[in-house]
Structure formats: structure tokens, C-alpha cells
Design a protein around this motif. Structure first.
Motif, PDB file in Angstrom:
ATOM      1  N   ASP A 196      49.659  53.067  40.343  1.00 15.08           N
ATOM      2  CA  ASP A 196      50.004  51.642  40.363  1.00 15.08           C
ATOM      3  C   ASP A 196      48.768  50.747  40.225  1.00 15.08           C
ATOM      4  O   ASP A 196      48.901  49.524  40.181  1.00 15.08           O
ATOM      5  N   LEU A 197      47.588  51.337  40.173  1.00 13.09           N
ATOM      6  CA  LEU A 197      46.375  50.556  39.903  1.00 13.09           C
ATOM      7  C   LEU A 197      45.754  51.007  38.578  1.00 13.09           C
ATOM      8  O   LEU A 197      44.577  50.769  38.312  1.00 13.09           O
ATOM      9  N   ALA A 215      41.874  56.104  52.742  1.00 12.80           N
ATOM     10  CA  ALA A 215      43.187  55.640  53.210  1.00 12.80           C
ATOM     11  C   ALA A 215      43.029  54.447  54.146  1.00 12.80           C
ATOM     12  O   ALA A 215      43.791  53.464  54.071  1.00 12.80           O
ATOM     13  N   ASP A 247      50.931  33.592  48.000  1.00 12.03           N
ATOM     14  CA  ASP A 247      49.900  34.565  47.605  1.00 12.03           C
ATOM     15  C   ASP A 247      48.854  33.910  46.708  1.00 12.03           C
ATOM     16  O   ASP A 247      47.663  34.192  46.793  1.00 12.03           O
ATOM     17  N   LEU A 249      45.956  40.960  35.023  1.00 13.13           N
ATOM     18  CA  LEU A 249      45.568  42.076  35.901  1.00 13.13           C
ATOM     19  C   LEU A 249      44.112  41.962  36.334  1.00 13.13           C
ATOM     20  O   LEU A 249      43.735  42.442  37.397  1.00 13.13           O
ATOM     21  N   GLU A 284      42.270  51.384  52.095  1.00 18.80           N
ATOM     22  CA  GLU A 284      43.459  50.922  51.361  1.00 18.80           C
ATOM     23  C   GLU A 284      44.372  50.084  52.243  1.00 18.80           C
ATOM     24  O   GLU A 284      44.994  49.129  51.777  1.00 18.80           O
ATOM     25  N   ARG A 288      45.763  59.356  42.129  1.00 20.83           N
ATOM     26  CA  ARG A 288      45.985  58.818  43.471  1.00 20.83           C
ATOM     27  C   ARG A 288      46.759  57.503  43.433  1.00 20.83           C
ATOM     28  O   ARG A 288      47.676  57.295  44.224  1.00 20.83           O
ATOM     29  N   ARG A 327      51.391  53.780  33.531  1.00 24.49           N
ATOM     30  CA  ARG A 327      51.977  52.825  32.583  1.00 24.49           C
ATOM     31  C   ARG A 327      51.150  52.802  31.292  1.00 24.49           C
ATOM     32  O   ARG A 327      49.928  52.682  31.339  1.00 24.49           O
ATOM     33  N   ARG A 346      43.473  46.288  52.206  1.00 28.26           N
ATOM     34  CA  ARG A 346      43.405  45.483  50.974  1.00 28.26           C
ATOM     35  C   ARG A 346      44.443  44.350  51.019  1.00 28.26           C
ATOM     36  O   ARG A 346      45.577  44.559  51.433  1.00 28.26           O
ATOM     37  N   ALA A 395      47.384  41.808  50.271  1.00 26.17           N
ATOM     38  CA  ALA A 395      48.674  42.110  49.634  1.00 26.17           C
ATOM     39  C   ALA A 395      48.801  41.473  48.257  1.00 26.17           C
ATOM     40  O   ALA A 395      49.579  41.933  47.426  1.00 26.17           O
ATOM     41  N   TRP A 396      48.021  40.412  47.996  1.00 27.45           N
ATOM     42  CA  TRP A 396      48.182  39.713  46.708  1.00 27.45           C
ATOM     43  C   TRP A 396      47.445  40.388  45.564  1.00 27.45           C
ATOM     44  O   TRP A 396      47.561  39.992  44.417  1.00 27.45           O
ATOM     45  N   LEU A 397      46.670  41.417  45.859  1.00 24.72           N
ATOM     46  CA  LEU A 397      45.983  42.094  44.762  1.00 24.72           C
ATOM     47  C   LEU A 397      47.007  42.690  43.800  1.00 24.72           C
ATOM     48  O   LEU A 397      48.058  43.167  44.213  1.00 24.72           O
ATOM     49  N   PRO A 398      46.724  42.658  42.496  1.00 26.71           N
ATOM     50  CA  PRO A 398      47.738  43.086  41.524  1.00 26.71           C
ATOM     51  C   PRO A 398      47.930  44.603  41.481  1.00 26.71           C
ATOM     52  O   PRO A 398      47.018  45.357  41.775  1.00 26.71           O
ATOM     53  N   THR A 399      49.149  45.005  41.139  1.00 27.22           N
ATOM     54  CA  THR A 399      49.394  46.392  40.750  1.00 27.22           C
ATOM     55  C   THR A 399      49.879  46.365  39.306  1.00 27.22           C
ATOM     56  O   THR A 399      50.274  45.316  38.791  1.00 27.22           O
ATOM     57  N   THR A 400      49.837  47.534  38.684  1.00 26.69           N
ATOM     58  CA  THR A 400      50.250  47.604  37.283  1.00 26.69           C
ATOM     59  C   THR A 400      51.745  47.881  37.156  1.00 26.69           C
ATOM     60  O   THR A 400      52.254  48.014  36.048  1.00 26.69           O
ATOM     61  N   THR A 401      52.403  47.964  38.300  1.00 24.12           N
ATOM     62  CA  THR A 401      53.836  48.208  38.295  1.00 24.12           C
ATOM     63  C   THR A 401      54.555  47.055  37.587  1.00 24.12           C
ATOM     64  O   THR A 401      54.247  45.893  37.835  1.00 24.12           O
ATOM     65  N   VAL A 402      55.480  47.397  36.707  1.00 20.06           N
ATOM     66  CA  VAL A 402      56.214  46.357  35.991  1.00 20.06           C
ATOM     67  C   VAL A 402      57.257  45.760  36.930  1.00 20.06           C
ATOM     68  O   VAL A 402      58.058  46.483  37.519  1.00 20.06           O
ATOM     69  N   HIS A 415      50.839  39.182  36.003  1.00 23.86           N
ATOM     70  CA  HIS A 415      50.439  39.879  37.222  1.00 23.86           C
ATOM     71  C   HIS A 415      49.600  39.035  38.167  1.00 23.86           C
ATOM     72  O   HIS A 415      49.030  39.547  39.133  1.00 23.86           O
TER      73      HIS A 415
END
Lengths: 199, 467
Positions: free
Chosen positions: B56-57, A181, B255, B118, A184, B53, B97, A187, A189-196, B249
Motif C-alpha cells: 500500500d506504499l 513496526a 486531514d 502521492l 509504523e 511489506r 498497484r 506515522r 494517518a493523513w500520509l498517502p497510501t497507493t490503495t485506490v 491522493h
């Protein structure tokens, strides 16, 4: 995972180098969604040949596989380890293992014992001259013994400890939940997430 | 002392340094999932009452089992269908996803990660698939893991790992026309062997590498695993940034600037040392093909099938004898005289748009030889769409090739695209293992250019043979 201290069983000489995981279990057997019952896929193509070592009687019940260098190369499929275990193997001895295969083995309780190739040649001769010879692999002492043959083997200390204790990796890691935690939160903020993204 | 690229990425992801025998605990930035190596991992979570966990990654796609024709129909093979259905259920239950068959973003997991933006420099990327090394082309630390590790990453977003050793693969000079990234990596594997990279992260560097496109760099990093290496990496540069810019992505605005500033630091320091170094002269390379049953058993196309009797090392000699027997080849046969019945263009090694363009360029105005079938399988549905926008599919179809939907296809024959016993292929994929493309099938690994020329002549050929 069951602790592993020592194992004695029939040794099987597999005089092949570069035994890749496609040979250990062909892709057609990977379609299952269960974690057991992969023994029929083990070396499936080779077992169709009646001269293959596992088709000879004393070796059929083998549990210590003695193979040539570069065992477990290729695909990362953990099914290769499951197939060996489901068949009844507890130990694979080779002078060199592919990294992913060795890692997978350690997590499932299959011992990968790394011996000198010269020792493996001796062991092959012994097992071929006296089929059915039992091999004892002692993880505490890191030794392989069969009749008057004795050799030491290499294995990294951490895997050895986990095998001896029968500990699984996820529980070990979850003890460090606070560290995860904390990491985390640092990390970028610009790192990608897979969220659409919306819209 | 300076650090290598691999060491920099590693250090930036250490959650906890191992003490003594315990390995480091490494944070994972991106977890790619497919239907073959994940069902038992999700099952493990369920049994232990654990959640994913960081959904989203995590991202999933269907690639290994999917048919490449009739994708609007249910999968005919009940076992393949069960595996795909299981992934769908698992992704729904755990909030991951998924790009299923028929989706516009579906494709081979190692094609869609980069395509979506990604995969970015300096990240740690894992997948239950050994060809995850592909993503190292961006300067990411990317490697394949087993199903237990998939479960571990799903549960903790970390992996306990011991640092890899580092090996520099220096490729200097300029490639001749007709020589590609595939030829570089096949030559590297032939040089260091299928076990030569064991325990190492390979860093490909040198002027020949710097001149390569991202697609070509992915081809090279993809096959790092065939040299036994855990990962392959290439330092990010302007080519990398240009590829990433404006991908769905990729970072944007301020950024983007912050990210690029960081990415520019991801280079091996001048005073860093590698544990091993290998040199290759790009000027000397010619198209490379494999003759045996592991990717290290390759030679320039102009050579002949080797005689095992000439191989001094006993294990290598025995391996060569077994390979020639399986491949039904005689020592001394010119490689150019080997006839094939199938040509496969596709896979995570060579199924990207640039690969299709290169092959179409060779095929234009020619026909696939009588008795030869050629399968063209784009790496993703986006690649397929792009190829159709450029009219490449018309070139393939006019030449008599089959134009398919996206998936792993004949690279490993988990779907209906397989070789029959005794059939021989020229394949742009990554593994020539016994039975890999179908039981009893024989595989020669080649570049897209060689694949296209071979399709036209029916024998292993390079484009210069067509003139």
C-alpha cells in the motif's frame, strides 16, 4: 555474498574521468530480467574500438580496474556493478565514486577503493609500462600494492565490515522488525497510501 | 541549533539510530517501481520467500521500454516485452498497484507520482531510478536507489543510510523572459561540476526559486543527480499546497489542515547551517545549452564551443577533448551555428504540461525546419490528455512535429525512439552522455523554449532568434 578479505589480479588502467554508468553498460543491455550474464555489455561502446584497453591481451583478464575521478556517475542502474562483476572485476580504484554506484557496489561485493589521484597516476604509469602487473588489494589493511607501489585507500567502516563478513543488508535489517513496526504505528494517518479509493 | 529542511525530514523518519559504524535505519513513505530496475529485486524476494511489506506504499508503472506509437499493439521488441510482462507478473503476484501501457494513469514514474498527489512534503520517496530527486520539489527527501535497495525496501520498507551532507543553492533575483528552470539547473551543474554535489542533499532556495511553479521546481530537483547529489529539495510553500489540493491522493478535510500545519514547519531554520553554500544570480542567466558529453559541460547559448587548450585542469581538459571529438565540434564555433536533425521534447525533466505549453507557444505559427524531426512525448497519459484538451497537440502537428504517447522515450532510447549514429539532437532531457539517445548519437541538453526555437531554425536557437 562471499566475504572479501584480499584480492590479487591484473590491474587495468582506464584513463578516463566521469565514467558514467551509461558507458559501463548501455541501456540496451538493461532489458534482461536475470541477474547474471551482463559481461558482454560492459563498456560495450568502447570495446568496439580495438584500441580500448580491455581489448589488449594482458588486460583482457583484468580484475582490478584503475579509473579516473567520478567513476559511476549518472543512472542508478545496478547492472553497472553486475557487468563489472560478471566480467571478472573484483575491485575498482578511483579518487572519487558516485554515491549510488558506490552503494550498489558494496551490496554486491564489488570493492570500491578510494585512493588519492596522485597514487592513481603512479599506478596508471606502472600498469602501462608493465602491462599485466598484478595488483593486490587488502581490505583488512586498506592497502593497494603492486610491485614496489603501495598506497592506502579509504572505504567507510560499515561497508568494510559487511564486505569482510559477507553479510547482506536485508537480513541485517530484519533483525530490527520490532523497531520498524513500532515506527509504523506512529506515522500520521493523513500520509498517502497507493490503495485506490473506493468509487 | 536549528536544522535544515533535509535534516528535519531525515529525523522524522529514523526508525533506529545507527550505533557507531552502523548507519541509521530510515523509513520509506513511498516506493515507486518501474520495469527496468525491479525484476531482479522481485526475484530476490521470491528466492528468499519474502513478501512485499507494504504494497500500500508501493506503486508501479511501465515507462522506460514502452513504445510511444501504436501502444494498443504488443511491444515489438521481444526483450522489452519480456521486461514489461515480468513487471506485470510481479505486481500481480506481490499485490502491487500497476499502471500499465494504455492505462489512463500510465506515464513516467516521476511524472505520475506528483500528478496523483502521492508525492507530498516531508515524505521519504525512493525508486530504482536516479531521477527520483524530482520529487524533492515538494520538500520530500527523494532519491534514486539500486536494485538491491529496491529489494530491501520491498522487503522491509526501510533503508540503512548514513545522513547526507547539506548544500544550499541560493538563486536570487528574477529570471529574464525566455530563461527557465532548465537554464538555472544547467548553470548550477556547470558551476559545481558533475561531482560537485557528491554526498550532498541540495536545497534550492532564494527569491528566484520561490517564484517558480511546481513544474519548474521539479525540473530543477530532477537534475540534482547530474551534479552528483543524492537529492534536491525545495521547501514547500503556498505554491506547493495549491498544486496538491484536491489531487487524488492528497489529504482532505481535517486531514488536509493537519497536513498543511505540519508542512509549514518544513523550512530550514534561520539559525541552521549548511555544510556548503553556492550562490547564483538569476538576473544574469541566459538560455543555457550543453556542448559536451556530461551535463556539466554547458555554456550560455550566446557563447562559443570552448577550446580544451584553455582548460587548466588536466582531467577536465582531456574530458573536453574527448567530448568535442565525440560531438564532432570545433573549438570557437558559435553554439548558435550548431545544426541538429532531431528535437526531443519530453522526459521526466521537461515532459510536464507547462513544458508543452511553453514549447507550443514558441512553435505557434511556425514550421519545424526541413530535415529536422521533432518528437513531442508527454510525460504521462494525463499530460497528453490535458494538452489535447488545450489544443496543444494541434500546434505541434501543424508545425510538423510528431505527437506521441507517454514514456521515457528518446531520453535514453530503450524503446524504438533513438538517434542514429552521427545524428544530433537538441533534447529537453537530462543526460548528454555518449550514446545515451542511441549509439553514436550526439545530444545537446536544452530547455523546452530552446528546443522549440531550435526545431524552427534547425540550429541551436532561443525564441528571440525567431523574431
Amino acid at each position: 555474498m562471499q566475504p572479501f578479505t584480499t584480492h590479487t589480479g591484473v590491474g587495468v588502467p582506464l584513463r578516463r574521468s566521469n565514467v558514467d554508468t551509461d558507458q559501463i553498460i548501455p541501456a540496451v543491455y538493461l532489458k534482461r530480467v536475470t541477474r547474471t550474464g551482463f559481461e558482454d555489455g560492459l563498456f560495450a561502446a568502447w570495446r568496439a574500438d580495438e584500441d580500448f584497453v580491455l581489448n589488449a591481451e594482458p588486460f583482457r583478464a583484468g580484475s582490478v580496474l584503475v579509473a579516473g575521478p567520478d567513476f559511476g556517475t549518472g543512472s542508478s542502474r545496478e547492472h553497472a556493478v553486475w557487468a563489472l562483476l560478471d566480467y571478472g572485476f573484483r575491485v575498482v580504484i578511483s579518487s572519487r565514486f558516485a554515491d549510488i554506484f558506490r552503494g550498489n557496489s558494496g551490496k554486491q561485493g564489488l570493492l570500491t577503493a578510494q585512493c588519492e589521484q596522485s597514487d592513481i597516476e603512479l599506478l596508471w604509469k606502472l600498469l602501462e609500462n608493465e602491462p599485466g602487473t598484478e595488483v593486490t588489494v587488502d581490505l583488512r589493511e586498506k592497502t593497494v600494492r603492486a610491485k614496489d607501489f603501495t598506497a592506502s585507500f579509504a572505504i567507510d567502516d560499515y561497508t568494510r565490515w559487511r564486505l569482510l563478513e559477507g553479510l547482506d543488508d536485508i537480513s541485517l535489517t530484519l533483525r530490527h522488525g520490532d523497531d520498524i513496526a513500532a515506527f509504523e504505528s506512529t506515522r500520521p494517518a493523513w500520509l498517502p497510501t497507493t490503495t485506490v479509493a473506493a468509487g | 541549533m536549528g536544522r535544515t529542511l533535509a535534516e528535519k525530514v531525515w529525523d522524522a523518519h529514523v526508525v533506529r539510530r545507527g550505533d557507531g559504524a552502523e548507519p541509521d535505519l530510515l523509513y520509506i513513505d513511498l516506493h515507486l517501481v518501474h520495469e527496468v530496475t525491479s525484476p531482479q529485486a522481485f526475484d530476490g524476494l521470491r528466492l528468499a520467500g519474502r513478501a512485499v511489506r507494504r504494497p500500500d506504499l508501493t506503486i508501479a508503472t511501465e515507462d522506460h521500454n514502452v513504445p510511444t506509437t501504436g501502444i494498443d499493439l504488443p511491444i515489438a521488441d521481444p526483450v522489452s516485452r519480456t521486461q514489461v510482462d515480468t513487471l506485470r507478473r510481479n505486481c500481480a503476484e506481490f499485490g502491487v498497484r500497476l499502471h500499465p501501457m494504455g492505462d489512463a494513469e500510465q506515464g513516467i514514474v516521476h511524472v505520475i507520482g506528483p500528478q496523483l498527489g502521492l508525492t507530498q512534503p516531508g515524505m521519504t520517496v525512493v525508486c530504482g531510478d536516479s531521477h527520483t530527486s524530482t520529487h524533492g520539489a515538494f520538500g520530500a527527501m527523494a532519491f534514486g536507489i539500486g536494485t538491491s535497495e529496491v529489494e530491501h525496501v520491498l522487503a522491509t520498507q526501510t533503508l540503512p543510510l548514513r545522513p547526507f551532507k547539506t548544500m544550499a543553492i541560493n538563486v536570487d533575483g528574477a529570471l529574464r523572459p525566455g530563461v527557465t528552470a532548465k537554464d538555472i539547473i544547467l548553470a548550477v551543474i556547470a558551476k559545481i561540476g558533475t561531482g560537485g554535489g557528491q554526498g550532498y542533499v541540495l536545497e534550492y532556495r532564494g527569491s528566484a526559486i520561490e517564484q517558480l511553479s511546481m513544474e519548474a521546481r521539479m525540473t530543477i530537483c530532477n537534475m540534482s543527480i547530474e551534479a552528483g547529489a543524492r537529492a534536491g529539495m525545495i521547501a514547500p510553500d503556498e505554491t506547493t499546497f495549491a498544486y496538491l489540493k484536491d489531487r487524488p491522493h492528497a489529504p482532505s478535510g481535517a486531514d488536509w489542515d493537519a497536513a498543511v500545519a505540519y508542512w509549514r514547519t518544513l523550512r530550514t531554520d534561520d539559525d541552521a547551517t549548511f555544510d556548503a553554500e553556492v550562490h547564483l544570480d538569476a538576473d544574469q542567466l541566459t538560455p543555457f545549452v550543453t556542448w559536451g558529453t556530461n551535463p556539466g559541460q554547458g555554456l550560455p547559448l550566446g557563447e562559443r564551443v570552448p577550446d580544451p587548450a584553455d582548460i587548466p585542469d588536466e582531467n577536465a581538459r582531456l574530458a573536453a577533448e574527448k567530448a568535442l571529438s565525440y560531438m564532432d565540434l570545433r573549438p570557437g564555433t558559435p553554439l548558435r551555428e550548431i545544426s541538429v536533425d532531431t528535437v526531443f521534447l519530453g522526459s521526466c525533466t521537461n515532459g510536464r504540461i507547462e513544458d508543452l505549453r511553453a514549447a507550443a507557444d514558441v512553435l505557434k505559427g511556425h514550421r519545424v525546419a526541413d530535415g529536422v524531426r521533432m518528437l513531442v512525448v508527454p510525460g504521462s497519459m494525463r499530460v497528453r490528455q490535458q494538452a489535447e484538451a488545450e489544443g496543444l497537440h494541434e500546434v505541434f502537428l501543424a508545425a510538423g512535429a510528431e505527437w506521441r504517447s507517454a514514456g521515457c522515450s528518446m531520453c535514453l532510447g530503450m524503446n524504438p525512439d533513438q538517434l542514429k549514429p552521427g545524428e544530433r539532437s537538441a533534447s529537453t532531457s537530462n543526460r548528454n552522455f555518449e550514446g545515451r539517445q542511441g549509439k553514436g548519437g550526439r545530444t545537446h541538453l536544452v530547455s523546452p523554449l530552446v528546443a522549440a526555437a531550435t526545431a524552427v531554425r534547425g540550429r541551436l536557437s532561443s525564441p528571440e532568434d525567431l523574431v
